[in-house]
Each structure stands twice: as structure tokens, then as C-alpha cells.
Design a protein around this motif. Structure first.
Motif, PDB file in Angstrom:
ATOM      1  N   ARG A   1      -4.621-100.551  -7.794  1.00  0.00           N
ATOM      2  CA  ARG A   1      -4.901 -99.109  -7.863  1.00  0.00           C
ATOM      3  C   ARG A   1      -6.400 -98.857  -8.035  1.00  0.00           C
ATOM      4  O   ARG A   1      -6.992 -98.010  -7.381  1.00  0.00           O
ATOM      5  CB  ARG A   1      -4.119 -98.532  -9.044  1.00  0.00           C
ATOM      6  CG  ARG A   1      -3.665 -97.113  -8.790  1.00  0.00           C
ATOM      7  CD  ARG A   1      -2.730 -96.573  -9.857  1.00  0.00           C
ATOM      8  NE  ARG A   1      -3.114 -96.847 -11.206  1.00  0.00           N
ATOM      9  CZ  ARG A   1      -2.393 -97.536 -12.072  1.00  0.00           C
ATOM     10  NH1 ARG A   1      -1.244 -98.048 -11.698  1.00  0.00           N
ATOM     11  NH2 ARG A   1      -2.812 -97.722 -13.293  1.00  0.00           N
ATOM     12  N   LEU A   2      -6.999 -99.658  -8.916  1.00  0.00           N
ATOM     13  CA  LEU A   2      -8.431 -99.480  -9.197  1.00  0.00           C
ATOM     14  C   LEU A   2      -9.273 -99.781  -7.960  1.00  0.00           C
ATOM     15  O   LEU A   2     -10.214 -99.047  -7.637  1.00  0.00           O
ATOM     16  CB  LEU A   2      -8.843-100.406 -10.341  1.00  0.00           C
ATOM     17  CG  LEU A   2     -10.252-100.209 -10.848  1.00  0.00           C
ATOM     18  CD1 LEU A   2     -10.348 -98.939 -11.671  1.00  0.00           C
ATOM     19  CD2 LEU A   2     -10.685-101.391 -11.687  1.00  0.00           C
ATOM     20  N   LEU A   3      -8.920-100.852  -7.271  1.00  0.00           N
ATOM     21  CA  LEU A   3      -9.700-101.207  -6.084  1.00  0.00           C
ATOM     22  C   LEU A   3      -9.567-100.143  -5.014  1.00  0.00           C
ATOM     23  O   LEU A   3     -10.545 -99.779  -4.349  1.00  0.00           O
ATOM     24  CB  LEU A   3      -9.255-102.562  -5.522  1.00  0.00           C
ATOM     25  CG  LEU A   3      -9.510-103.765  -6.405  1.00  0.00           C
ATOM     26  CD1 LEU A   3      -9.293-105.051  -5.612  1.00  0.00           C
ATOM     27  CD2 LEU A   3     -10.915-103.768  -6.981  1.00  0.00           C
ATOM     28  N   ALA A   4      -8.366 -99.612  -4.855  1.00  0.00           N
ATOM     29  CA  ALA A   4      -8.160 -98.563  -3.852  1.00  0.00           C
ATOM     30  C   ALA A   4      -8.999 -97.344  -4.213  1.00  0.00           C
ATOM     31  O   ALA A   4      -9.652 -96.728  -3.360  1.00  0.00           O
ATOM     32  CB  ALA A   4      -6.684 -98.194  -3.782  1.00  0.00           C
ATOM     33  N   MET A   5      -9.019 -97.020  -5.506  1.00  0.00           N
ATOM     34  CA  MET A   5      -9.754 -95.842  -5.965  1.00  0.00           C
ATOM     35  C   MET A   5     -11.258 -96.023  -5.762  1.00  0.00           C
ATOM     36  O   MET A   5     -11.928 -95.162  -5.210  1.00  0.00           O
ATOM     37  CB  MET A   5      -9.457 -95.643  -7.450  1.00  0.00           C
ATOM     38  CG  MET A   5      -9.653 -94.258  -7.962  1.00  0.00           C
ATOM     39  SD  MET A   5      -8.837 -94.116  -9.558  1.00  0.00           S
ATOM     40  CE  MET A   5      -9.824 -95.183 -10.586  1.00  0.00           C
ATOM     41  N   THR A   6     -11.788 -97.181  -6.194  1.00  0.00           N
ATOM     42  CA  THR A   6     -13.239 -97.395  -6.092  1.00  0.00           C
ATOM     43  C   THR A   6     -13.665 -97.552  -4.637  1.00  0.00           C
ATOM     44  O   THR A   6     -14.767 -97.176  -4.259  1.00  0.00           O
ATOM     45  CB  THR A   6     -13.699 -98.631  -6.901  1.00  0.00           C
ATOM     46  OG1 THR A   6     -12.900 -99.740  -6.511  1.00  0.00           O
ATOM     47  CG2 THR A   6     -13.579 -98.392  -8.374  1.00  0.00           C
ATOM     48  N   SER A   7     -12.776 -98.089  -3.809  1.00  0.00           N
ATOM     49  CA  SER A   7     -13.119 -98.221  -2.392  1.00  0.00           C
ATOM     50  C   SER A   7     -13.194 -96.853  -1.736  1.00  0.00           C
ATOM     51  O   SER A   7     -14.059 -96.580  -0.925  1.00  0.00           O
ATOM     52  CB  SER A   7     -12.083 -99.090  -1.673  1.00  0.00           C
ATOM     53  OG  SER A   7     -12.114-100.377  -2.221  1.00  0.00           O
ATOM     54  N   ARG A   8     -12.270 -95.958  -2.120  1.00  0.00           N
ATOM     55  CA  ARG A   8     -12.296 -94.588  -1.570  1.00  0.00           C
ATOM     56  C   ARG A   8     -13.576 -93.882  -1.979  1.00  0.00           C
ATOM     57  O   ARG A   8     -14.231 -93.224  -1.198  1.00  0.00           O
ATOM     58  CB  ARG A   8     -11.086 -93.795  -2.081  1.00  0.00           C
ATOM     59  CG  ARG A   8      -9.865 -93.857  -1.163  1.00  0.00           C
ATOM     60  CD  ARG A   8      -8.926 -92.695  -1.432  1.00  0.00           C
ATOM     61  NE  ARG A   8      -8.555 -92.564  -2.819  1.00  0.00           N
ATOM     62  CZ  ARG A   8      -7.565 -93.250  -3.397  1.00  0.00           C
ATOM     63  NH1 ARG A   8      -6.858 -94.097  -2.685  1.00  0.00           N
ATOM     64  NH2 ARG A   8      -7.291 -93.092  -4.679  1.00  0.00           N
ATOM     65  N   GLU A   9     -13.953 -94.078  -3.268  1.00  0.00           N
ATOM     66  CA  GLU A   9     -15.178 -93.422  -3.766  1.00  0.00           C
ATOM     67  C   GLU A   9     -16.398 -93.913  -3.022  1.00  0.00           C
ATOM     68  O   GLU A   9     -17.354 -93.174  -2.797  1.00  0.00           O
ATOM     69  CB  GLU A   9     -15.345 -93.722  -5.257  1.00  0.00           C
ATOM     70  CG  GLU A   9     -14.466 -92.855  -6.133  1.00  0.00           C
ATOM     71  CD  GLU A   9     -14.453 -93.340  -7.574  1.00  0.00           C
ATOM     72  OE1 GLU A   9     -15.256 -94.233  -7.905  1.00  0.00           O
ATOM     73  OE2 GLU A   9     -13.625 -92.843  -8.348  1.00  0.00           O
ATOM     74  N   ALA A  10     -16.371 -95.198  -2.643  1.00  0.00           N
ATOM     75  CA  ALA A  10     -17.544 -95.794  -1.994  1.00  0.00           C
ATOM     76  C   ALA A  10     -17.652 -95.404  -0.524  1.00  0.00           C
ATOM     77  O   ALA A  10     -18.700 -95.557   0.096  1.00  0.00           O
ATOM     78  CB  ALA A  10     -17.482 -97.301  -2.108  1.00  0.00           C
ATOM     79  N   MET A  11     -16.552 -94.865   0.025  1.00  0.00           N
ATOM     80  CA  MET A  11     -16.579 -94.535   1.455  1.00  0.00           C
ATOM     81  C   MET A  11     -17.438 -93.311   1.712  1.00  0.00           C
ATOM     82  O   MET A  11     -17.395 -92.349   0.954  1.00  0.00           O
ATOM     83  CB  MET A  11     -15.150 -94.236   1.929  1.00  0.00           C
ATOM     84  CG  MET A  11     -14.382 -95.482   2.208  1.00  0.00           C
ATOM     85  SD  MET A  11     -13.104 -95.118   3.355  1.00  0.00           S
ATOM     86  CE  MET A  11     -12.181 -96.614   3.282  1.00  0.00           C
ATOM     87  N   PRO A  12     -18.216 -93.324   2.805  1.00  0.00           N
ATOM     88  CA  PRO A  12     -19.011 -92.144   3.116  1.00  0.00           C
ATOM     89  C   PRO A  12     -18.114 -90.984   3.526  1.00  0.00           C
ATOM     90  O   PRO A  12     -17.108 -91.186   4.192  1.00  0.00           O
ATOM     91  CB  PRO A  12     -19.878 -92.593   4.301  1.00  0.00           C
ATOM     92  CG  PRO A  12     -19.201 -93.795   4.839  1.00  0.00           C
ATOM     93  CD  PRO A  12     -18.380 -94.387   3.766  1.00  0.00           C
TER      94      PRO A  12
END
Lengths: 315, 245
Positions: A303-314
């Protein structure tokens, strides 16, 4: 004696950028900070390419940091003098393969500064500690991957280091070997040794770590006590035996109901625990356990990785 | 400091002896040494000089082959196989690692050159009835030059692979013996004092044709050796200290 106020390992604002001519700047690690308290086991988690190994390499001076402070027991660990109380197991340890295990151990003992008179005894003791006593005179070229991993752990423990960094210690080990490594880490902690464990094996991390730092895309995504991170706030997990279905009073409050091993397992709002327990009692069920609801580390991690990856997306 | 440098050197020596390259080179060179007396006849009194000259040339080639084969491969292989991680994580400085590696190769070379010189002496005694003690002076000069060559090769190997190291090292060996050719003309004569020359190690004439090398010259040769090795290893340490492993 170690000053209790000094973190055993301190990484502050670690940053590493790689420059290659004609290529865009690559930020491998960006402002990662980790503090590991003495005599604890601290997990460093993250997917492949997250920056874990680069962070560890900066900590032990194999990679030059672009920025940041790296300390082991209060000393700058990017300098050789700051690593003398440190044991390190690299990911997939490599050795001069034409040596026997005991010859390799003698070599690392000398580098660690073990007195000559103790080298043979210490080498034999460490080989025995990792279950390689019968392979002391075997050439490393004939070692399996698991045996090399054990040897890597043994050499990391020369000189009784007060801090040990293990990069994927269970890699290549069979289940018994993995259990041995877990027990070894727990032993080290009880001996007052600080362990920084980088691992993909979440079950291993969950079983032994006191705290974890999770790194994703070169940044620190989360850090904290493993129980605090995994406990789901406001939810309680209940296990009930002797019922095929929940009574209505409990059913309206229950979530994630599952039948496991003949027991009903479900979660409820913590405030409704008394009412649910009473309802189950009245319907003849047996409460097996009532405890704060806890995510598995796998679920939390995903869940955390999905969340942080979404945040990092332009956007 | 030496407690960390010496084990690295010993590891290099042990590894080199296991690899057998040293024995092969030594055996081949010894065969050539045994063949020297079969060279075409020279006038009376000249055979010994010719023998010494060819013997020194063989020592030189033997030393160069060992220097190149060990120095060009050792450090790149340790980086590639990551065996260097365990070493540096033990609190070993990068300069200690480089100096230890150089020291190990230098010791292997010293042993090989000494063994080869003994073989040549034996051949000299058997063939000419002369132990030719001055060969040791020539061998010392070769060893010192090869120490410098090894320092250069080891330094370059911290940033390049074996092919580049061998090419660059051979270029330096060539340049090191070509001062008179490259800057000897009137146009470039002023550069001569700054030219990094290995001519100091060339003692073939006094050893083969003269009465040996004076002690003062041998001592000054050691000073040149220390200077060059120090310079090359310093550059190597500088490169290595900036390298991400």
C-alpha cells in the motif's frame, strides 16, 4: 561504554546523484535519514532500485555521498577509522574462490586486527557459529550459495563488532538457514549489538525488527516502530470458534469476515468491542482472541509503495 | 597501518602463486637462459658479456610480463567480483588497499627475478666457470623499474580494464626509455630535465660489459624508484578515492 544518547547508526540527509556524460542526472538517493538506536534490529526495506544498497554503500564508504552525514557510534563511517567497530555482509558476498574457508577467515581476521594468537580460534568459532565447521578446509569454489552467505556472515562478525550491517542475509539460504540467521540476529541484539538489516524478506523483517525504514524511489517513505506502523488505528481483530455465522448484532459491525481453520476472523471498530463480545457470548460462540488489528507487513508495504509511487508521478 | 597493508600483500602473493602464471613465465625464461650459451660464438672473452646482456634482457621481459599480468588484472577483477567490499568494510583505507596490492605484486616479482637470477648464475658457472655476481645489480635495477611499472599499471587499473592498462603501461615503458629520441633533439632539449625517464634503471653496460655499478649509483637508483612509485601510487590513490564501488 557507549553513550546511550548516541545513535548506533545515524544517516542524515543522505543524497547520491550519478552523473554520466550525455545522460540526465540520476538521483539514486534523496534526503534519506535513518537513526538506529543501540542494541536494536532496524530493518531497511524497499523494492529493487529503491536506493537501499546505495545508502548502505555510502554508510560504509564504498560510494561517495553527494551530501549527508553518515555515522557509526558517533564516528564518520565514510572514513576507514569510523568503520572499525562495524561488521558488514554485502548482498551476495564474493570471496577469493581459490581459498579454503579457513584461509579466507584468517585473511579477514588479519584485516580486522584480530591478534595473531587468536586468529585460528576465532575463525573456527565463527565458522562453527554459522554451521560451517565441517567445511573449514573446503575450497570456496565448491561452496553452495548458501554456504558462501554463511561465510559472509561469519566474516562480518570478526572482532566482535558493536554494529553489524547485513544486506539480504537470508538470500540463498534454505528455510533452516533462514531460521538460523534470524536466531543469530536476535542473539546479537541480546548481546548488545546493533543490527541494520536490509531485506526483501518481509516475514524476516517482521519477525526480528524493532523498527523499520522504508525507502522508495530514493526517498524515505516511512519510518517507525514496526507495531505502530502495522497496527490499524481504531480497529480490533476478533477470532471466534464454535459459530458458523455471526449473530446479527455482530454482523452489522464486522468487516473483512473470513473463515480460517474453523474459526471466524473479522475486524470491528474498537469502540464496539464490548457489544460484539457480548453478542457472541450470548449466541454460544467462544472468543479465541481480541487484539488490535494489524496489517501484514506485505499489505502495508504494498500500500505504501503504491501511494508513494503515485505521489512521485508527474501530474 | 602495516597490519592492514601486509595481509593484502600476502593475499596477492598467495593468489599469484596459485595461478601458476609465475611458474610458467619462470620456466620459459629459464629455458631461454639455458639456451643462451648456444648463441653464435663470439671472440674469446666476449661470451660472458653477451651472456650477461641477454640474461638481463630475459630478466627484464620476465619482470614485465609478470608486472603486466598481475597488475593489469588484480584490481579490476576485485572490483568486478566485489571481493573488495569485504576488504574496505573492515576499515581498510583505499590507499592501504592499493599499496598492499602493489606490495604483493612487487614481492612476487622480487621472488621471481631472484629465482631467475640464480638460474642464470648456475648457467654462468657451468658454462663459463664464472658466477657473475654483477648480474644481481642488473636484476635489482630491473626489479626497481618493474616496481615503478607495476605502480603505474596498478594506478591505471583503478579506473580502466586490463586492455587499457597493458596498452598504457607499454606506452609508458617505451616513453620511459626514449628520452634521447623524443626530447634529445635541439628543439626539445630544454624539456629534458622534466622528462619522466627510466634511464636511471638501465645498467646493462656496466653490468654486462663493465665492472658493475657503484654503490652510490645503486642508492640513487633507489631514490628514483621511491620517487616514481610514490608519484604513481599517489595518483592511483587519488583516482581510487573518488571512485564509487
Amino acid at each position: 561504554m557507549m553513550d546511550e544518547n548516541i545513535a548506533a547508526i545515524r544517516v542524515q540527509g543522505a543524497q547520491k546523484t550519478f552523473k554520466a556524460p550525455g545522460r540526465p542526472l540520476k538521483v539514486a538517493v534523496d534526503d534519506v535519514s535513518i537513526s538506529v538506536q543501540p542494541a536494536t534490529i532496524h530493518g531497511l526495506l524497499g523494492p529493487n532500485g529503491a536506493g537501499k544498497t546505495t545508502t548502505l554503500k555510502m554508510l560504509i564508504g564504498l560510494v561517495r555521498p553527494t551530501a549527508g552525514v553518515f555515522e557509526v557510534l558517533g564516528l564518520d563511517s565514510t572514513r576507514p577509522g569510523g568503520r572499525r567497530e562495524l561488521g558488514f555482509l554485502p548482498e551476495q558476498p564474493y570471496f577469493p574462490m581459490n581459498l579454503t574457508a579457513i584461509q579466507a577467515m584468517r585473511f579477514y581476521a588479519r584485516l580486522t586486527g584480530v591478534p595473531s594468537r587468536d586468529i585460528d580460534d576465532d575463525s573456527a568459532a565463527l565458522l562453527s557459529r554459522v554451521g560451517l565447521e565441517d567445511a573449514a578446509r573446503t575450497e570456496l569454489a565448491k561452496f553452495s550459495r548458501g554456504m558462501l552467505q554463511r561465510l559472509g556472515i561469519a566474516q562480518a562478525l570478526f572482532g566482535n563488532p558493536r554494529v553489524v550491517i547485513l544486506d539480504e542475509p537470508a538470500s540463498g539460504l534454505d528455510p533452516v538457514g533462514q531460521r538460523d540467521v534470524r536466531n543469530l540476529m536476535l542473539e546479537l541484539r541480546s548481546d548488545g549489538v546493533t543490527v541494520l538489516l536490509s531485506s526483501h524478506q518481509l516475514s524476516e523483517v517482521e519477525a526480528v525488527c524493532d523498527r523499520v525504514s522504508i525507502v522508495n524511489r530514493g526517498r524515505l517513505a516511512a519510518e517507525g516502530d514496526i507495531n505502530t506502523l502495522l497496527n490499524v488505528s481504531g480497529k480490533t481483530s476478533v477470532r471466534v470458534a464454535g459459530l458458523e455465522s455471526l449473530p446479527d448484532a455482530a454482523l452489522v459491525l464486522a468487516e473483512d469476515i473470513a473463515l480460517t481453520g474453523g474459526m471466524l476472523v473479522f475486524s470491528i471498530p474498537t469502540g464496539a468491542t464490548r457489544a460484539v463480545v457480548d453478542a457472541i457470548d450470548e449466541s454460544g460462540g467462544t472468543i479465541v482472541s481480541v487484539m488490535p488489528k494489524r496489517d501484514s507487513l506485505e499489505d502495508y508495504f504494498s500500500r505504501l509503495l503504491a501511494m508513494t509511487s503515485r505521489e512521485a508521478m508527474p501530474s | 597501518m602495516m597490519s592492514r597493508i601486509w595481509p593484502i600483500g600476502v593475499a596477492v602473493i598467495t593468489d599469484s602463486l596459485r595461478r601458476k602464471v609465475v611458474y610458467v613465465v619462470l620456466a620459459f625464461a629459464a629455458m631461454l637462459a639455458l639456451a643462451i650459451p648456444s648463441l653464435p660464438d663470439y671472440g674469446l672473452g666476449v661470451e660472458g658479456a653477451v651472456f650477461r646482456e641477454v640474461a638481463l634482457a630475459l630478466v627484464y621481459v620476465t619482470g614485465l610480463v609478470i608486472a603486466l599480468s598481475l597488475a593489469a588484472n588484480r584490481i579490476p577483477a576485485e572490483f568486478e567480483r566485489r571481493t573488495v567490499y569485504n576488504v574496505l568494510a573492515k576499515g581498510v583505507s583505499r590507499w592501504e588497499y592499493l599499496v598492499g596490492t602493489w606490495l604483493g605484486i612487487f614481492c612476487v616479482m622480487a621472488g621471481t627475478i631472484a629465482a631467475f637470477t640464480v638460474v642464470e648464475q648456475v648457467v654462468g658457472v657451468v658454462t663459463y666457470g664464472d658466477p657473475m655476481w654483477q648480474l644481481w645489480q642488473g636484476s635489482l635495477a630491473v626489479l626497481l623499474e618493474m616496481g615503478v611499472v607495476t605502480a603505474f599499471a596498478a594506478s591505471v587499473s583503478t579506473m580502466a580494464g586490463p586492455v587499457v592498462v597493458v596498452t598504457a603501461t607499454l606506452a609508458v615503458v617505451f616513453a620511459g626509455h626514449s628520452r634521447s629520441t623524443l626530447v634529445g633533439g635541439e628543439g626539445a632539449l630544454a624539456l629534458s630535465p622534466f622528462y619522466p625517464s627510466f634511464d636511471a634503471f638501465n645498467v646493462v653496460n656496466p653490468v654486462a660489459h663493465g665492472s658493475g655499478v657503484p654503490m652510490l649509483y645503486l642508492l640513487s637508483m633507489i631514490v628514483v624508484f621511491v620517487g616514481f612509485v610514490g608519484l604513481f601510487l599517489s595518483v592511483g590513490v587519488l583516482i581510487l578515492s573518488r571512485k564509487d564501488l
